[in-house]
Design an enzyme around this catalytic site. Structure first.
Site, short mmCIF file in Angstrom:
data_model
loop_
_atom_site.label_atom_id
_atom_site.label_comp_id
_atom_site.label_asym_id
_atom_site.label_seq_id
_atom_site.Cartn_x
_atom_site.Cartn_y
_atom_site.Cartn_z
N ASP A 67 -18.70 -6.90 16.59
CA ASP A 67 -18.85 -5.86 17.62
C ASP A 67 -19.69 -4.70 17.10
O ASP A 67 -20.05 -4.65 15.91
CB ASP A 67 -17.48 -5.39 18.13
N ASN A 136 -2.91 -2.43 19.96
CA ASN A 136 -2.68 -2.84 21.34
C ASN A 136 -2.99 -4.33 21.55
O ASN A 136 -3.05 -4.80 22.67
CB ASN A 136 -3.54 -1.99 22.30
N HIS A 138 -5.81 -5.91 20.65
CA HIS A 138 -7.21 -6.29 20.86
C HIS A 138 -7.74 -7.14 19.71
O HIS A 138 -7.30 -7.00 18.57
CB HIS A 138 -8.12 -5.08 21.17
N GLU A 143 -10.38 -5.23 24.72
CA GLU A 143 -9.19 -4.43 24.94
C GLU A 143 -8.27 -5.15 25.95
O GLU A 143 -8.71 -6.06 26.66
CB GLU A 143 -9.60 -3.06 25.49
C1 F6R Z 1 -13.51 -4.30 14.16
C2 F6R Z 1 -12.76 -4.90 15.26
C3 F6R Z 1 -11.36 -4.47 15.58
C4 F6R Z 1 -10.50 -4.26 14.33
C5 F6R Z 1 -9.11 -3.77 14.73
C6 F6R Z 1 -8.27 -3.46 13.50
O1 F6R Z 1 -14.79 -4.86 14.07
O2 F6R Z 1 -13.28 -5.71 15.95
O3 F6R Z 1 -10.76 -5.43 16.41
O4 F6R Z 1 -10.40 -5.47 13.64
O5 F6R Z 1 -9.23 -2.61 15.50
O6 F6R Z 1 -8.84 -2.41 12.79
P1 F6R Z 1 -8.28 -2.00 11.36
O7 F6R Z 1 -8.58 -3.13 10.45
O8 F6R Z 1 -9.08 -0.77 10.99
O9 F6R Z 1 -6.84 -1.74 11.53
#
Ligand code: F6R
Length: 265
Positions: A67, A136, A138, A143
């Site tokens: 992303d 959440n 995702h 989301e």
């Molecule tokens: C990042 C992404 C998100 C993260 C998720 C967890 O490229 O796609 O889905 O993997 O928000 O983030 P952390 O690892 O910072 O808790």
């Protein structure tokens, strides 16, 4: 789904590394899908070490980023392009032309997303997609309420994601509100998916992902339908799982089952 519960972050990273290493040994031109965030940093550090020791060679490896924030240029310190460069790519012998990313500023968003999907398909799809998980539920920036068959596209970040990611910005107002992300349908086409999570604050998301109903309200729950999904978590992230003992029992017996199957062949 394979649920692998480890004692600490180091062990989580070791397990992920073992899977990546084995996949690379089978296919040197491995197509890897990679996330940003706090969770994969230890995996990237270990990959750099292995590359330095010449135990893994990235010269033929192809990567697709998961992303990107919309509106940030590649060289913006908070862009995911910058994160990947700083935390992995600049330290390993990957060929720059094998690094594919979603742009934070594409001329035509729809065409850019379509071309990204076509590029993935031109390599026969993603072999191994690494994921983190949001509190959440995702995956990528899909989301809650994202279509479970979605393709790469624009998403609007939830306020909780904006807040979670604001730690890296001077001010929460600077966190982009929009992003591009691989779709859930796109992620599900990866041949193998490895999701990593640690800490109590991921406990509920992991519970819903593994033991809850499959629902667009928890995008990660779709992984229950993937034939090769591995969820690697620490004790805290696993704390709400009702079948924790069973998952540990399965993992303990894994080698015996593999031996048994191998002898039958
Ligand atoms: C990042 C992404 C998100 C993260 C998720 C967890 O490229 O796609 O889905 O993997 O928000 O983030 P952390 O690892 O910072 O808790």
């Amino acid at each position: 789904m394979e649920i692998i519960i480890k004692q600490d972050y180091e062990q989580i990273c070791e397990e992920a590394i073992k899977i990546i290493h084995q996949a690379w040994k089978k296919k040197n031109n491995l197509v890897l899908g990679l996330p940003t965030g706090k969770t994969p940093l230890g995996v990237y550090r270990r990959l750099i070490e292995l590359n330095k020791k010449e135990e893994i060679d990235f010269s033929q490896v192809i990567t697709f980023s998961l992303d990107e924030y919309l509106g940030l240029e590649e060289n913006h310190p908070q862009s995911f392009a910058y994160y990947m460069e700083k935390n992995l790519f600049q330290h390993i012998n990957i060929n720059k032309e094998n690094i594919y990313r979603l742009s934070g500023n594409p001329e035509n968003i729809d065409e850019h997303c379509k071309a990204y999907e076509e590029k993935i398909n031109s390599f026969g799809g993603i072999d191994l997609q690494i994921l983190g998980i949001g509190r959440n539920g995702h995956i990528g920036f899909n989301e809650p309420s994202s279509s479970l068959s979605s393709r790469t596209r624009v998403k609007t970040l939830t306020l909780e994601t904006i807040e979670a990611n604001s730690r890296l910005f001077q001010d929460e107002k600077e966190v982009p509100r929009f992003c591009l992300t691989l779709g859930i349908g796109t992620i599900m086409e990866a041949k193998m998916i490895v999701l990593l999570a640690l800490g109590k604050n991921k406990g509920e998301a992991i519970f819903k992902c593994v033991e809850g109903p499959i629902t667009a309200s928890v995008p990660a729950s779709i992984l229950q339908l993937h034939p090769q999904a591995k969820i690697i978590i620490d004790q805290e992230a696993a704390s709400l799982l009702s079948r924790k003992d069973y998952y540990q029992w399965v993992y303990k017996n894994k080698e015996r089952v593999d031996d048994f199957i191998a002898k039958k062949k």
